[in-house]
Design an enzyme around this catalytic site. Structure first.
Site, PDB file in Angstrom:
ATOM      1  CG  HIS A 109      -1.832   1.152   1.351  1.00 10.80           C
ATOM      2  ND1 HIS A 109      -3.182   1.073   1.102  1.00 10.80           N
ATOM      3  CD2 HIS A 109      -1.589   2.437   1.705  1.00 10.80           C
ATOM      4  CE1 HIS A 109      -3.739   2.261   1.299  1.00 10.80           C
ATOM      5  NE2 HIS A 109      -2.787   3.107   1.670  1.00 10.80           N
ATOM      6  CD  GLU A 110       1.626   3.416   3.683  1.00  8.05           C
ATOM      7  OE1 GLU A 110       1.762   4.502   3.071  1.00  8.05           O
ATOM      8  OE2 GLU A 110       0.616   3.174   4.385  1.00  8.05           O
ATOM      9  CG  HIS A 149       0.230   5.944  -0.819  1.00  9.32           C
ATOM     10  ND1 HIS A 149      -0.882   6.377  -1.499  1.00  9.32           N
ATOM     11  CD2 HIS A 149      -0.219   5.523   0.400  1.00  9.32           C
ATOM     12  CE1 HIS A 149      -1.959   6.213  -0.736  1.00  9.32           C
ATOM     13  NE2 HIS A 149      -1.589   5.699   0.413  1.00  9.32           N
ATOM     14  CG  HIS A 180      -6.099   6.243   0.031  1.00  9.65           C
ATOM     15  ND1 HIS A 180      -5.945   7.356   0.802  1.00  9.65           N
ATOM     16  CD2 HIS A 180      -5.163   5.357   0.451  1.00  9.65           C
ATOM     17  CE1 HIS A 180      -4.963   7.155   1.675  1.00  9.65           C
ATOM     18  NE2 HIS A 180      -4.467   5.948   1.470  1.00  9.65           N
TER      19      HIS A 180
END
Length: 471
Positions: free
Chosen positions: A127-128, A131, A137
């Site tokens: 997830h990070e 980014h 998101h």
């Protein structure tokens, strides 16, 4: 920290340190190809290199979790997370203050905060990293109101901006992904933990917010954002050829897949990979049909199976280039990578396969190896096991096996038992083992099968098996 993103698997989400948008540290917002100057550049061979350093002294296990998460990007897309040498722009991975990242490439050192142990989950790490690659998101999509309802009344004060829509962002022509690793769960940043902040629509029972790993659409989004479908150079021994990036993620407990164009032949000059990832247990892979032309040094093409998420994982079966009937192949982890390669002389390559989740077992092709029963290292095997192990030797060779065991004894081994089929088939000769002993045996053919069964009651240490291939 009250609730970290690492707990999003069960529904947590309020961080002590509030980013501009939940776990995001900056205002640079991109979601798609519309980003200018904030994507990581491509190298000459078509790969996207993202340098990184570890600022914190992570433990060996935590480093393995992070690298495992990175390897899925490498196997499935053209993104490569590489240790930094002298690059000016790079990720600075640090165990500090939650699970947080900037969005996109900023230039210079940019923080990816992966606090240990709270953030040490594959999906949280990915997830990070997503980014950092430039993804926002999933709930920030302009079309999100067609798919979810935001319960603003239950958002914890100060975290309202985490639910902002990014107007003007494109969606790479992909459908809304409830399963995305970039999607919040139903209770994200909830003031009252019993009430949701996000409700799927029209079906409120749709599962959202998983942190098991990249979804199928996550992989496709990365490919599209970084144009991973263009030709890249692939080399093998002394020849070079162009191949399209070809990858498939299989993230269900069981399924089927096949080579492109199946039942017709595999295209020439191509390398394809399939990454199987299940949540628990081990993967059992069965080839229902496989055709690979014989060739010297596998020059025409081959198939390799890795016991993990990348070509850096230990190979279970290395560079097979002959059409033979393979046994069910059982890996030792929740991930398995299948690599299929052809060159411009290949005229008849294809396969179809199926996989399922099994609780235990293994398949071995190496000349020397060892393995144990489940739970052996912790001092006790598990109840209600039915584990199958297959040892394979080249044609014309046999298998010399030594087993030390401590298995619950009983008349005719009626409770727990280890069956050793020295003939290579369950219909042939076998040895039945229980109690405490060490035995050695040699196979009658180039295959040996073992089956370990336990009941629901007494558990003992189990077994430790060693083998080597012999004439």
């Amino acid at each position: 920290m009250t609730r970290r993103e690492a707990g999003m698997k069960t529904g947590l989400n309020v961080s002590e340190r509030q980013g501009i948008n939940g776990d995001i540290l900056n205002l640079k917002v991109i979601y798609t190809l519309g980003c200018q100057g904030c994507l990581w550049p491509k190298s000459e061979n078509g790969n996207v290199l993202v340098p990184y350093i570890f600022v914190s002294n992570y433990s060996y296990d935590h480093l393995n979790v992070i690298r495992n998460a990175m390897q899925e990007f490498e196997s499935l897309t053209c993104v490569r997370f590489v240790p930094r040498s002298e690059e000016l722009a790079y990720l600075s991975i640090i165990s500090s203050d939650g699970c947080l990242s900037v969005v996109g490439r900023l230039g210079g050192a940019q923080a990816v905060q992966l606090e240990a142990p709270g953030c040490m989950f594959r999906g949280v790490i990915q997830h990070e990293l997503n980014h950092a690659l430039g993804f926002y998101h999933e709930i920030s999509r302009p079309d999100r109101d067609k798919y979810i309802i935001i319960n603003y009344e239950n958002i914890a004060p100060g975290f309202e901006s985490a639910f902002d829509v990014v107007y003007g962002a494109q969606n790479l022509s992909l459908e809304y992904d409830y399963d995305s690793v970039m999607h919040f769960n139903m209770y994200a940043y909830a003031e009252k933990s019993s009430l949701p902040t996000i409700i799927p629509t029209p079906n409120p029972n749709v599962a959202i917010g998983q942190r098991d790993g990249l979804s199928v659409l996550d992989v496709e989004a990365i490919k599209r954002l970084y144009n991973c479908t263009e030709d890249v150079i692939f080399s093998y021994f002394s020849f070079f050829f162009l191949t399209d990036v070809c990858s498939t993620l299989l993230n269900t407990p069981s399924g089927t897949f096949s080579s492109p164009n199946y039942p017709f032949n595999f295209p020439n000059n191509i390398r394809c990979v399939w990454l199987i990832r299940i949540q628990n247990g081990q993967i059992s892979l069965t080839f229902n049909d496989i055709n690979i032309p014989d060739s010297i040094a596998c020059i025409s093409g081959y198939i390799t199976i890795y016991d993990g998420p990348s070509i850096n994982s230990p190979p279970i079966l290395q560079k097979l280039c002959v059409s033979i009937q393979l046994p069910a192949i059982i890996g030792s982890t929740t991930q398995m990578l299948i690599e299929f390669v052809s060159n411009n002389d290949t005229t008849s390559m294809r396969f179809s396969a199926s996989y399922k989740t099994v609780p235990c077992g293994g398949t071995y092709f190496s000349l020397v190896d060892d393995f144990t029963s489940p739970g052996y290292s912790s001092g006790s095997y598990y109840s209600n096991l039915d584990c199958n192990y297959t040892i394979n030797a080249p044609a014309g060779y046999k298998i010399s096996l030594t087993i030390s065991f401590d298995i619950e004894p009983g008349l005719q081994c009626r409770y727990d038992t280890l069956l050793v089929y020295t003939s290579g088939t369950i219909n042939g000769s076998k040895r039945t083992l229980c109690g405490i002993n060490t035995v050695s045996t040699t196979s009658e053919s180039n295959v040996m099968l073992l089956n370990f069964q336990t009941d629901a009651y007494t558990q003992r240490l189990g077994f430790f098996a060693q083998y080597y291939i012999c004439k």
